[in-house]
Write a protein that holds these residues in place. Structure first.
Motif, PDB file in Angstrom:
ATOM      1  N   GLN A 123      40.118  52.982  79.701  1.00 36.29           N
ATOM      2  CA  GLN A 123      40.709  51.637  79.741  1.00 36.29           C
ATOM      3  C   GLN A 123      42.217  51.698  79.919  1.00 36.29           C
ATOM      4  N   ALA A 124      42.878  52.579  79.169  1.00 36.10           N
ATOM      5  CA  ALA A 124      44.340  52.649  79.213  1.00 36.10           C
ATOM      6  C   ALA A 124      44.849  53.146  80.560  1.00 36.10           C
ATOM      7  N   LEU A 125      44.096  54.013  81.217  1.00 31.56           N
ATOM      8  CA  LEU A 125      44.523  54.543  82.516  1.00 31.56           C
ATOM      9  C   LEU A 125      44.330  53.542  83.647  1.00 31.56           C
ATOM     10  N   GLY A 126      43.445  52.591  83.481  1.00 32.69           N
ATOM     11  CA  GLY A 126      43.210  51.603  84.535  1.00 32.69           C
ATOM     12  C   GLY A 126      42.752  52.263  85.827  1.00 32.69           C
ATOM     13  N   ASP A 127      43.402  51.918  86.948  1.00 34.83           N
ATOM     14  CA  ASP A 127      43.015  52.506  88.237  1.00 34.83           C
ATOM     15  C   ASP A 127      43.644  53.885  88.464  1.00 34.83           C
TER      16      ASP A 127
END
Length: 200
Positions: A86-90
């Motif tokens: 989630q924290a890294l996103g794309d």
């Protein structure tokens, strides 16, 4: 365009019949809260992970420790992996790769990782004669923690033990090497995606 710190945070709450785990993660902060899992050595390792990765990490967990620590340790790894995803996103702009050697007295660990989106764990210590446990945590428990992390964060992770046999030092050196490799891999250094495919 590189993302801001507010884009790189996550909170995940995971509940099963065996464990209840909440992980908060801030990739651009080094302010953590003391982990509280009910397992002292696991708390020690999570604290080391946060400090050496220089990330903000909070872990609150409970589990069926009266049976054995396996479920708790594995599920903390799973939940941490979900939070990292989630924290890294794309994953745009991150360095993606990280590598670190960490010595601890007679022990030398090497960790190499790729935040590729593809889960793979190569865990060399399971083929070696590692002695004992650390507060009830063995290198096999560490393997399950890392398996949960890699599967749910999409990490290709290679762990090598170059020297050492005593469980406490082996586990701690590996966790610290993981942290330092992760610190490099999550850094945002551009606005581009580090992939010829255009997708991670």
């Amino acid at each position: 365009m590189a993302r801001t710190a507010t884009d790189r945070t996550a909170t995940v709450h995971r509940v099963t019949s065996e464990t209840d785990v909440t992980v908060t993660l801030e990739l651009d902060s080094s302010v953590s809260t003391p982990p509280a899992t009910g397992h002292g050595f696991l708390d020690h390792m999570l604290d080391a992970l946060a400090r050496h990765a220089r990330i903000g990490l909070g872990v609150q967990a409970s589990g069926d420790l009266h049976i054995e620590p396996h479920h708790l340790i594995e599920d903390v790894g799973i939940t941490l992996g979900q939070a990292l995803t989630q924290a890294l996103g794309d994953r745009r702009g991150i360095e993606r790769y990280g590598s670190a050697f960490v010595p601890m007295d007679e022990t030398l660990a090497h960790v190499v990782l790729d935040l590729s989106g593809r889960a793979h764990l190569a865990f060399e210590p399971e083929r070696l004669d590692v002695w004992g446990d650390a507060g009830g945590m063995t290198h096999y428990h560490l393997r399950e923690f890392l398996r949960g992390l890699t599967n749910h964060a999409g990490i290709t992770l290679h762990v090598r033990l170059l020297a050492g046999r005593e469980a406490h030092h082996v586990i701690e050196a590996i966790v610290k090497a993981l942290a330092r490799a992760l610190r490099d891999a999550v850094r945002v250094t551009s606005g581009d995606l580090a992939s010829t495919k255009g997708l991670l």
